[in-house]
Write a protein that holds these residues in place. Structure first.
Motif, PDB file in Angstrom:
ATOM      1  N   GLY A   1     -48.639 128.915  59.827  1.00 46.50           N
ATOM      2  CA  GLY A   1     -48.394 128.982  58.392  1.00 46.50           C
ATOM      3  C   GLY A   1     -47.523 127.824  57.935  1.00 46.50           C
TER       4      GLY A   1
ATOM      5  N   GLY B   1     -44.104 129.958  55.719  1.00 51.34           N
ATOM      6  CA  GLY B   1     -44.677 128.616  55.662  1.00 51.34           C
ATOM      7  C   GLY B   1     -43.894 127.701  54.742  1.00 51.34           C
TER       8      GLY B   1
ATOM      9  N   TYR C   1     -52.866 133.738  57.170  1.00 52.18           N
ATOM     10  CA  TYR C   1     -52.064 132.513  56.953  1.00 52.18           C
ATOM     11  C   TYR C   1     -51.271 132.122  58.206  1.00 52.18           C
ATOM     12  CZ  TYR C   1     -49.797 128.931  54.084  1.00 52.18           C
ATOM     13  OH  TYR C   1     -49.359 127.721  53.561  1.00 52.18           O
TER      14      TYR C   1
ATOM     15  N   ASN D   1     -45.885 135.694  55.488  1.00 55.64           N
ATOM     16  CA  ASN D   1     -46.285 134.479  56.202  1.00 55.64           C
ATOM     17  C   ASN D   1     -46.300 133.267  55.271  1.00 55.64           C
ATOM     18  OD1 ASN D   1     -46.565 135.966  58.514  1.00 55.64           O
ATOM     19  ND2 ASN D   1     -48.761 136.290  58.254  1.00 55.64           N
ATOM     20  N   LYS D   2     -46.707 133.469  54.036  1.00 56.06           N
ATOM     21  CA  LYS D   2     -46.717 132.334  53.099  1.00 56.06           C
ATOM     22  C   LYS D   2     -45.289 131.899  52.780  1.00 56.06           C
ATOM     23  CE  LYS D   2     -51.345 133.034  51.323  1.00 56.06           C
ATOM     24  NZ  LYS D   2     -52.235 133.461  50.231  1.00 56.06           N
TER      25      LYS D   2
END
Ligand SMILES: CSC[C@H]1O[C@H](OP(=O)(O)O)[C@H](O)[C@@H]1O
Length: 396
Positions: free
Chosen positions: A200, A154, A195, A150-151
């Protein structure tokens, strides 16, 4: 306080793993965690949408079986052979898969975890305990991998918006310019292991001082937007505005270039890029195209289903009429005080006897999607077509 839809403690020498879920039916006004002791509880919690969100559903299902198997191992009650444990794992995963049909992440996890158990059982010297342990470790890795994915989503999404939208280019050059994003449903820490996917992207834009405001739709009838996404945005102190689903068109008309993109999550991306997501997503894609606003889907590769040819082949879950005809929440006094400690009220908001259609998702055709943001990069159409072939070869 870190927002966690899922709390998990790995097994220790003397105690089995433990799993708790945040009961999202009680958010935003009550924070109640519910212990999940095994597959039955997980199936019920997913079906009732106490926990929801394509990635979170898969992770809770996988970890619920890890808890069940871990408890059997600690109690000395595992089936006696490696093959019997493998069969038990397969049967329980098939049961968990029936909890909700549309999100592919659950089915993807079931398939992969079955392979883990099968390979473990084929190892020379395999035992019931070794197969159980191999499964538990694989289920636990899902929790960790999801947050890192997810990071990465993002970051890829924020960079794409910065480079491919007028607002992004202006904001990068001059911080006096606005960059706003509209999102739908909830795709944050309450829909994942942490996140979030589309949320994200919003978090990453904010961290890079690129985002001036996020707009979130209420997302009737479950209200993932007003109850969950608004809760996350307030928690993170991200400037945000809640709108009703019906206000989206007027917002796009009003905000013009200042609204860089509509960014949403996904429950299943078909092989041609058609995307099933929360009901109301398709209408946002049509509005975005009409207003010249980029429309982006944010999802890990576990949401891309190459075995489903197009959106026509995606099963759309239909839910109970009462989710449309009733609303539930804490009472509010005449002075505006929210009575969180009292029993929630259930209020009827529709005429008795009216028929109801309550599809939980709709399908946005690939033609209306400008990019699909994954943990390994943003996939764009080439000659009008999405080709996911390369992204599955890329390392995470
Ligand atoms: C990253 S969550 C993906 C997806 O799941 C939500 O559906 P639900 O709340 O019914 O589980 C919504 O469609 C999100 O976009």
């Amino acid at each position: 306080m870190v927002l966690q839809a899922i709390q998990y403690e790995p097994a220790s020498a003397s105690s089995p793993p433990a799993l708790r879920i945040l009961d999202q039916l009680l958010l935003p006004h009550r924070t109640v965690y519910e212990a999940i002791a095994g597959c039955q509880e997980a199936h019920a919690a997913i079906k009732q949408m106490k926990v929801r969100g394509a990635p979170a559903i898969a992770i809770v299902a996988a970890l619920a079986l890890a808890v069940e198997i871990g408890a059997a191992a600690v109690a000395g009650k595992l089936p006696s052979s490696a093959d019997e444990v493998k069969e038990r794992i397969g049967d329980r995963l098939d049961y968990l898969k029936t909890s909700r049909p549309t999100a592919v992440n659950l089915g993807d996890a079931v398939g992969k975890l079955k392979v883990v158990a099968k390979k473990a059982a084929l190892q020379s010297g395999a035992t019931a305990e070794s197969v159980a342990q191999a499964y538990i470790e694989a289920a636990e890795r899902m929790l960790v991998d999801d947050v890192s994915d997810n990071k990465a989503i993002g970051e890829h999404g924020a960079r794409w918006i910065e480079e491919n939208t007028a607002a992004g280019r202006q904001r990068k050059a001059d911080k006096s310019h606005a960059l706003q994003v509209l999102t739908h449903c909830n795709t944050g820490s309450l829909a994942t292991a942490g996140y979030g996917t589309a949320l994200g992207v919003i978090r990453s834009l904010r961290a890079a001082d690129m985002l001036t405001r996020a707009y979130c739709t209420e997302t009737r009838p479950y209200n993932q937007g007003s109850r969950l996404t608004a809760y996350e945005l307030v928690h993170d102190a991200i400037p945000a505005t809640l709108i009703t689903d019906s206000m989206a068109c007027a917002l796009l008309a009003r905000e013009g270039d200042g609204l860089a993109a509509v960014v949403v999550g996904a429950d299943r991306v078909a092989a041609n890029g058609d995307t099933a997501n929360k009901i109301g997503t398709y209408s946002l894609a049509v509005l975005a195209r009409h207003h010249g606003v980029k429309f982006l889907v944010a999802a890990p590769r576990t949401t891309i289903d190459l075995t489903t040819a197009s959106g026509n082949d995606i099963v759309i879950e239909e839910r109970a009429p009462e989710e449309v005809t009733r609303i539930k929440g804490p009472k509010v006094t005449a002075e505006g005080k929210i009575q969180v400690d009292e029993a929630a009220e259930i209020i009827s908001i529709a005429a008795t006897g009216i028929d109801v259609w309550n599809p939980a998702f709709d399908v946005t055709p690939a033609e209306l999607i400008d990019g699909i943001i994954t943990e390994v990069g943003v996939v764009e159409k080439v000659d009008g077509r999405f080709d996911f072939g390369t992204i599955f070869q890329r390392p995470s």
